[in-house]
Write a protein that holds these residues in place. Structure first.
Motif, short mmCIF file in Angstrom:
data_model
loop_
_atom_site.label_atom_id
_atom_site.label_comp_id
_atom_site.label_asym_id
_atom_site.label_seq_id
_atom_site.Cartn_x
_atom_site.Cartn_y
_atom_site.Cartn_z
N ASN A 77 5.89 14.32 3.49
CA ASN A 77 6.88 13.40 2.95
C ASN A 77 8.21 14.16 2.96
N ASP A 90 4.57 16.70 -0.86
CA ASP A 90 5.91 16.27 -1.28
C ASP A 90 6.55 17.47 -1.98
N GLU A 91 6.29 17.64 -3.29
CA GLU A 91 6.93 18.69 -4.09
C GLU A 91 6.84 20.09 -3.46
N LYS A 133 1.87 2.22 -2.40
CA LYS A 133 1.56 3.56 -2.90
C LYS A 133 1.34 3.47 -4.40
N GLU A 180 -1.04 12.03 -1.71
CA GLU A 180 0.21 12.80 -1.80
C GLU A 180 0.17 13.76 -2.98
N LYS A 234 11.93 14.33 1.90
CA LYS A 234 13.07 13.82 1.12
C LYS A 234 14.21 14.77 1.40
N LYS A 266 0.70 5.44 -8.01
CA LYS A 266 0.76 6.71 -8.72
C LYS A 266 -0.57 6.90 -9.44
N ASN A 275 1.61 13.48 -7.91
CA ASN A 275 2.68 14.33 -8.47
C ASN A 275 2.12 15.56 -9.18
N ASP A 312 -0.33 8.87 -4.95
CA ASP A 312 0.54 10.03 -5.20
C ASP A 312 0.24 10.56 -6.60
MG MG Z 1 5.69 12.04 -4.30
#
Ligand code: MG
Ligand code: OSB
Length: 369
Positions: free
Chosen positions: A260, A238-239, A161, A213, A262, A163, A190, A188
Motif C-alpha cells: 500500500n 502499510d505502516e 476493506k 493489510e 501512501k 478494519k 493496523n 486492515d
Molecule cells: Mg492501512
C-alpha cells in the motif's frame, strides 16, 4: 524559479462519520495545506500527518516544527527548477517523511503548472480513471457493519476493506462473506496482532480475501515474513514501509506480496514512484492508500495511482464520503465502474476555495512573514 513565499495552513474538518480503527478513533481530519509561490504560480499539497501519533509517529505539530525549522529554510528564497533539487536539499534530514512529502509534493504541483501539464502526465501516469474501493471502520455491531457495507455497495463501490482488531475479525469476515460471497474483500489490522495469534490468520485464509493489510507491528518486516510463509492470502504492508529502502528490504525477505503506497508515509511522490517502479520490476502489485485526504491530497493520490503498476483498487473514495464540504474543488465523484477520474488540468487539477480554507483553518504562518 525563485521561491518567493511558502505558506502553512493547518486545517481541521469534521468527518461526516467518525472512523474507528484498531489504533484510534478519528472524528476530525487535521492536516497542513502547504502552498509554494513563484512568479505568479502557486503549488499546493497536503501534509497528511494527523492530530496525534497513532498511525504514524509524526503529528501535524511535529511536521509543522520540521517544516518551519529545517525544511522551509533550505528552500525559501532559493532558485529551484526541478523536483530533484528539492529532494537533494532535504538529504541529511532523517525521518519526518510526512513533513518532507508535504513540501516536496507542493513542488510537483508548482512545476507541473509551470509546464502546463497534469500531475499524472508529469509522473508517467497511463490511465484517466482509477479503480477505488471503500475503507470501513470498526462498527458497534455486525448488523450495523452489514448495513454500512450495503449502503456503499449500493453507491457503486466494488471493493470493500474492513478494519479488524482482536475480537472483531473472523466473525465479521465470515458474516460479510456469507452475505456477499463474491465481492472484492480485504482487511486492515493496523498492527493489532502479534505472531502468537497466527491461528487467526490461518482461519482468515479461507475467506478468499484480496489481502491482509498490516497485521503485525508497525515497524516489523521479520515477523511478517514468517507469517506470509504460513498463509496463502497476500500480506500487504502499510505502516512498515516508510521509505524506498524499507520496501526493498521487505521484498528481499518476502515480508509481503502487495504494498500500500501512501505518498506521505514514504516521504513524497519521488519515493512513492521509486517504490512503484521497484514493485513493478518484481511483479508486486501496489495500490494507493488514503488518509481521509481533502481534495488537495486526493488529487495527488489519484495522479499517483494512474501509474501502471497500481493494479489493485485504492482507498481514495469519492469526496462525498468524507466531508460536508471540501476546501478544494471540483469534488471527486464515483463513476459507475467503481472508479474516480484522474484530473487532467495542469498540476493537481483541483483548486482551493479561499473562503473555505479560511473557515477551516486553525493555524497559519507565512515564510517570509
Ligand atoms: Mg492501512
Ligand atoms: O490504515 O489505511 C489506513 C486512515 C487513517 C489512518 C490509517 C488508515 C486510514 C484509512 C482511510 O484506512 C482510508 C481512506 O482515506 O478512506
Amino acid at each position: 524559479m525563485k521561491i518567493e513565499q511558502i505558506e502553512l495552513h493547518q486545517v481541521e474538518l469534521p468527518l461526516l462519520h467518525p472512523f474507528e480503527l484498531s489504533s484510534e478513533i478519528i472524528f476530525n481530519k487535521v492536516c497542513i495545506i502547504i502552498s509554494v509561490h513563484s512568479g505568479g504560480i502557486s503549488g499546493y499539497s497536503e501534509c497528511t500527518a494527523e492530530a496525534g501519533p497513532w498511525y504514524s509517529s509524526e503529528t501535524s505539530g511535529t511536521a509543522w516544527h520540521i517544516l518551519q525549522e529545517f525544511l522551509i529554510p533550505r528552500i525559501i528564497g532559493k532558485d529551484i527548477n526541478s523536483i530533484d533539487e528539492v529532494v537533494q536539499k532535504f538529504s541529511g534530514i532523517r525521518g519526518n517523511q510526512m513533513a518532507k512529502a508535504g513540501l516536496e509534493d507542493a513542488f510537483w504541483d508548482l512545476i507541473a503548472k509551470a509546464n502546463s501539464i497534469s500531475l499524472s502526465k508529469m509522473m508517467g501516469g497511463v490511465c484517466d480513471k482509477i479503480p477505488v474501493g471503500v475503507s470501513i471502520g470498526i462498527e458497534s455491531s455486525i448488523n450495523k457493519l452489514l448495513d454500512v457495507i450495503e449502503k456503499h455497495l449500493s453507491e457503486g463501490y466494488k471493493r470493500v476493506k474492513l478494519k479488524i482488531k482482536p475480537g472483531w475479525d473472523i466473525d465479521i469476515v465470515k458474516a460479510v462473506r456469507e452475505r456477499w460471497p463474491n465481492i472484492l474483500l480485504q482487511v486492515d489490522a493496523n498492527s493489532a496482532y502479534t505472531l502468537e495469534q497466527i491461528q487467526i490468520f490461518k482461519e482468515l485464509d479461507q475467506f478468499n480475501l484480496l489481502l491482509i493489510e498490516q497485521p503485525l507491528h508497525y515497524e516489523d518486516i521479520v515477523d511478517h515474513s514468517k507469517l506470509q510463509a504460513e498463509i496463502k492470502t497476500p500480506i500487504c504492508l502499510d505502516e512498515s514501509i516508510h521509505s524506498f529502502e524499507h520496501a526493498k528490504w521487505a521484498l528481499e525477505i518476502n515480508a509481503c506480496k502487495v504494498i500500500n503506497i501512501k505518498p506521505g508515509r514514504v516521504g513524497g511522490f519521488t519515493a512513492a514512484i521509486k517504490i512503484h517502479d521497484l514493485c513493478e520490476k518484481k511483479g508486486i502489485p501496489v495500490w494507493c492508500g488514503g488518509m481521509f485526504e481533502t481534495n488537495i491530497g486526493r488529487a495527488g493520490n489519484a495522479a499517483l495511482a494512474s501509474l501502471p503498476n497500481f493494479t489493485l483498487p485504492g482507498d481514495d473514495s469519492a469526496s462525498a464520503r468524507y466531508f460536508k464540504e471540501d476546501i478544494a474543488e471540483p469534488n471527486f465523484v464515483l463513476n459507475n465502474d467503481s472508479t474516480i477520474t484522474v484530473p487532467s488540468k495542469p498540476g493537481i487539477g483541483v483548486e482551493i476555495i479561499p473562503d473555505r480554507l479560511a473557515h477551516y483553518r486553525i493555524k497559519y504562518q507565512s515564510f517570509p512573514e
